[in-house]
Scaffold this active site. Structure first.
Site, short mmCIF file in Angstrom:
data_model
loop_
_atom_site.label_atom_id
_atom_site.label_comp_id
_atom_site.label_asym_id
_atom_site.label_seq_id
_atom_site.Cartn_x
_atom_site.Cartn_y
_atom_site.Cartn_z
CG ASP A 440 50.22 -12.10 -29.71
OD1 ASP A 440 50.39 -10.88 -29.50
OD2 ASP A 440 49.15 -12.57 -30.12
CD GLU A 443 51.50 -6.59 -25.69
OE1 GLU A 443 51.82 -6.72 -26.88
OE2 GLU A 443 50.85 -7.46 -25.06
CG ASP A 563 44.80 -7.56 -31.73
OD1 ASP A 563 45.69 -8.19 -32.31
OD2 ASP A 563 44.31 -7.90 -30.65
#
EC number: 3.2.1.177
Length: 915
Positions: A440, A443, A563
């Site tokens: 996670d 990015e 999310d």
């Protein structure tokens, strides 16, 4: 962890953008006069090399690169490459070791004999794609040979500067475009004109619509109906730099802040052909273990092991299927990767719990973030510093902040980092026998911006208030053109700086690669390293879930859409996002069921599990600050879950076969309707229904308070999977309103299909041991018909998914009806594995047979049935029926008590009475 800071981060980015007064992205109708083609050369490898000279220099967005090198090659019969770069200097490209592909000739190397100054239009022909060009100004077009359609046509001037590249193509207004993600598209899967599509990986919550999100996929599919026949093709611009793509309905313009133009044109002509040819280039989707197709439960906020144990027990008590239990970072010691909280998750008790669930076939997955806590007593950090694996800024590790507080980020472009990461995975696996990894925040996400230092004399984070508030001492970095490029992409939807809440774009990776260029491949490079690490440690088929993705990520990992919100709009958007990722070559995809935050309503969670039960990746996940939302928390949701997941667990053999098909051909598991019905233009914009495979259609309720659903039925016969006597016959395609009470989802099977199923269960391991059934669907009332189906089975944790290893079986099923006889048969490849498992087909259900359903003379393998079996028939009832009343009578025939071996060829037939 799925960051709850996302909405706050987005608000802060908006505020910062307003404070700094970033002007809107400038739009120039024309920047310069383009380039002229001054020579062209034929290369020994079958390609063509040309040289382009700038016609008139200008300073808008920087200086023009004077001479460009053009390379054109038909790499396959269905794929054309057009590569344009600086003729004198090597420029940044997506690394060939990360995404293997053919390399163009070296820059500056003269090949072949030059044909000087051809002023007439030229063509370079391939099997299906034709490349044509003009010389002054240089433009090019790509055409389809079979129907003479122009697929891509550069109508305006080519712009090529160090930090700004621009190219445009004209488009017919009837073209339907899909792709250009990752993006939460409020208007559905079909691209909407006059929306900017920005591609730059960001930790921006998926609740923010029409903005750049976690992944970058600069690829689109173009579907056109030409004279009643559908043709699809795709265009990939393989470039990892930030870009804006402006789609105006009749044109498409790329504005890219670095790299090269590396276009791949994929001929199709069907949507399935497109993804086959596309994944042949970027890598076939990863094989997934069988258990990963079961249901998953997660939450940020399972504070201790006892809570996790209770969740597993409560699913069992509620008789809701559950295969995998997950931990967000609650299991960690101080949010640090590869650690275990000794109080909340004591190792001895955790190992006992895992031993218990592993024995019954359940699995356990934990989260991992790339940020490594800066802590001198932390073993992972110590070993990383010793190996020198972190991204640098001016020679020192770049400091950022994520959940552990101050962190450094590993540089996965560095081979030493890949080795170190694999070693850390092994160390943790030795500590806790995890079954997969969830990567996670890759990015990369950073709670701070700019150049930061650890504040002296105070704790960071303080332990009070939200952990996502920046507590480092930071200053903006705008001194280089990499931190403040001349063209501002529409980052986060507000033209935020490219280094905002991420790694500074002037930071450097291995061999001096700038973060400016490599930013959007960070998650991709981490995924590859994680895949290698898990494979080396477990020796099994890895399961990895990654938030950030790039072209080729599907070869290594599954994806969830980040999310999202517990809202009806997020439920609706989840379908189009899922379908897009299938096109991108990432078929194992799904959204957080019931929404990540805030708390969903009971009705919404009912409807969401009715959709999410049919996501390829099906997981309930919630935020730390939201109330508990496991599926057993509401009685009505539990009912819906047992119903929808009960169907999922029955069709697991079908889903696993689709997984195999995806791995072999790239075919998406979940597909838009137009994949199976490309000539039916009503499907082109449909984002409210979807198919699993070619023929299993889900038509869910997506609005509050609705107890019926209007579903589009493409031409043909459709049978309801929860009551196969219910049929919809849609001669030319039509919309039909269907009842959909709260605990009911409409799922239909299309004609000409054979669907393999099993009896289901609460864990996939148990469901897999039950007898098989075959559902055979013919056109309703047909006196003649044909149907086919497939089944792939293997030892599902083997690293490779293939035939030929003695541990897999593939079966083709066929059925026909005609001349008063129903026949079905199988052709088995490598049946030894299925025979070793003792799998049998116990029941056959045949739908759409014309007549009264009288069955006689049942034969198996040419001999009359001597074993006692049960035969029954029921007449179909039609929601929408056949127009010819004389043909309106059809029946479902079921034969039970069979013992046909899955691993051995069989044939079965019977005579039918027709009234």
């Amino acid at each position: 962890m799925a960051s709850s800071s996302s909405s706050l981060a987005f608000s802060l980015s908006l505020l910062l953008a307003l404070i700094l007064c970033f002007s809107p992205t400038q739009s120039y109708k024309t920047i310069g006069k383009g380039y002229r083609l001054v020579s062209i050369e034929e290369s020994p490898d079958g390609g063509f090399i040309g040289y382009l000279q700038v016609k008139q220099k200008n300073k808008i967005y920087g200086s023009d690169i004077t001479t460009l090198r053009l390379f054109v090659k038909h790499e396959t019969d269905s794929r054309l490459r057009v590569h344009i770069t600086d003729a004198k200097q090597q420029r940044w490209e997506v690394p060939y070791n990360l995404l293997p592909r053919e390399q163009p000739p070296q820059v500056g190397k003269v090949i072949g004999k030059s044909r000087k100054s051809p002023i007439t239009v030229q063509e370079i022909s391939g099997s299906e794609l034709i490349f044509s060009y003009t010389t002054d100004p240089f433009t090019f077009a790509v055409k389809r040979r079979s129907n003479h359609e122009t697929l891509f046509n550069t109508t305006s001037s080519l712009v090529f500067k160090d930090q700004y590249l621009e190219i445009s193509t004209s488009l017919p207004k009837e073209a339907s475009l899909y792709g250009l993600g990752e993006n939460s598209q409020a208007n559905g899967i079909k691209l909407v004109p006059n929306e900017p599509y920005t591609l730059y990986t960001e930790d921006v919550s998926a609740i923010n619509l029409n903005t750049d999100l976690y992944g970058s996929h600069p690829m689109y599919m173009d579907l056109r109906n030409v004279g009643g026949k559908a043709y699809a093709h795709a265009v990939l611009l393989l470039n990892s730099n930030g870009m804006d793509v402006f789609y105006r309905g009749d044109s498409l313009t790329y504005k890219v802040i670095g790299g090269v133009f590396d276009f791949y044109f994929i001929a199709g002509p069907s949507p399935l052909n497109v993804v086959d040819q596309y994944t042949q280039l970027i890598g076939r989707p990863a094989p997934m273990p069988y258990w990963s197709l079961g249901f998953h439960q997660c939450r940020w906020g399972y504070h201790n092991l006892s809570v996790v144990e209770d969740v597993v027990d409560n699913y069992k008590k509620a008789k809701i299927p559950l295969d995998v239990i997950w931990n967000d970072d609650d299991h960690m010691d101080g949010h640090k990767d590869f650690t275990l909280n000794p109080v909340a998750y004591p190792r001895a008790k955790l190992l006992a719990f895992l031993d218990k669930i592993h024995k019954i076939g359940m699995k356990y997955i934990v989260i991992n973030d790339p940020g490594i806590g800066v802590n001198a007593s932390y073993g992972t950090f110590q070993r990383a510093m010793a190996a020198d694996v972190f991204i640098k800024y001016e020679g020192k590790p770049f400091l950022a902040q994520v959940w552990p507080g101050p962190v450094y980020f590993p540089d996965f472009l560095n081979p030493k980092t890949v080795s170190w990461w694999g070693d850390e995975i092994k160390r943790f696996h030795d500590l806790v026998p995890i079954d997969g990894l969830w990567i996670d925040m890759n990015e990369v996400s950073n709670f701070c911006s700019g150049l930061c230092t650890i504040p002296e004399g105070k704790q960071c984070p303080s332990g009070e208030g939200p952990g996502w508030v920046c507590c480092l001492d930071c200053k903006n970095i705008t001194k280089t053109r990499w931190d403040d490029p001349p063209y501002k992409i529409n980052a986060t939807g507000v033209v935020a700086p490219v280094g905002f809440k991420t790694i500074a774009t002037s930071a450097t990776h291995y061999n001096g690669v700038r973060e400016y260029d490599a930013h959007s491949i960070y998650g991709f490079s981490e995924t590859i390293a994680t895949h290698k690490g898990l494979l080396n440690v477990q020796g099994k088929r890895p399961f990895i879930l990654s938030r950030s993705t790039f072209v080729g990520s599907g070869q290594y990992a599954a994806h969830w859409t980040g999310d999202n919100q517990g809202t009806w709009q997020s439920l609706q958007v989840s379908i189009s996002t899922m379908l897009n990722f299938g096109i991108f070559g990432v078929p194992m995809v799904g959204s957080d069921i019931c929404g990540f935050y805030p708390q969903p309503t009971e009705e919404l969670c009912n409807r969401w599990i009715e959709v999410g039960a049919f996501y390829p990746f099906s997981r309930d996940h919630a935020n730390y600050y939201s109330p508990r939302q496991e599926l057993y928390q509401w009685d009505t949701v539990a009912d819906s879950a047992r119903n929808a997941l009960g169907m999922r667990y029955k069709i697991l053999p079908f889903l696993y076969t689709l997984n195999y098909e995806a791995h072999m051909t790239g075919a998406p598991i979940a597909r838009p309707l137009f994949f199976s019905f490309p000539e039916y233009t009503e499907c082109y914009g449909n984002s409210r229904q979807f198919l699993l495979g070619s023929s299993f259609m889900i038509s869910p309720v997506l609005e509050q308070g609705k107890t019926e659903v209007e579903a589009l039925f493409p031409p043909g016969s459709w049978y309801h999977m929860f009551d196969m006597t219910q049929a919809v016959v849609s001669k030319n395609g039509k919309r039909v309103t269907l009842p959909a009470p709260l605990n009911f989802v409409n799922v239909h099977l299309y004609q000409n299909t054979i669907l393999p199923t099993q009896q289901g269960g609460l864990i996939s391991k148990d469901a897999r041991t039950t007898p098989f059934s075959l559902v055979i669907a013919f056109p309703a009332g047909a006196s003649e018909g044909y149907a086919t189906g497939k089944l792939y089975l293997d030892e599902d944790e083997l690293p490779e998914m293939k035939l030929g290893n003695g541990q897999s079986t593939y079966v083709d099923f066929y059925a026909s009806v005609g001349n008063g006889t129903m026949k079905m048969w199988s052709q088995v490849k490598e049946g030894k594995f299925a025979l070793s498992k003792g799998w049998v087909i116990e029941k056959v259900s045949v739908l759409g047979l014309r007549g009264a359903g009288q069955v006689s003379e049942i034969q198996i393998n040419g001999s009359p049935m001597t074993k006692k079996i049960e035969v029954s028939s029921k007449e179909h009832t039609y929601v929408i029926g056949l127009e010819d009343e004389e043909e309106n009578k059809s029946v479902m025939v079921e034969v039970r008590g069979l013992e046909m071996l899955v691993g051995k060829d069989f044939n079965m037939s019977w005579k039918m009475g027709i009234n």
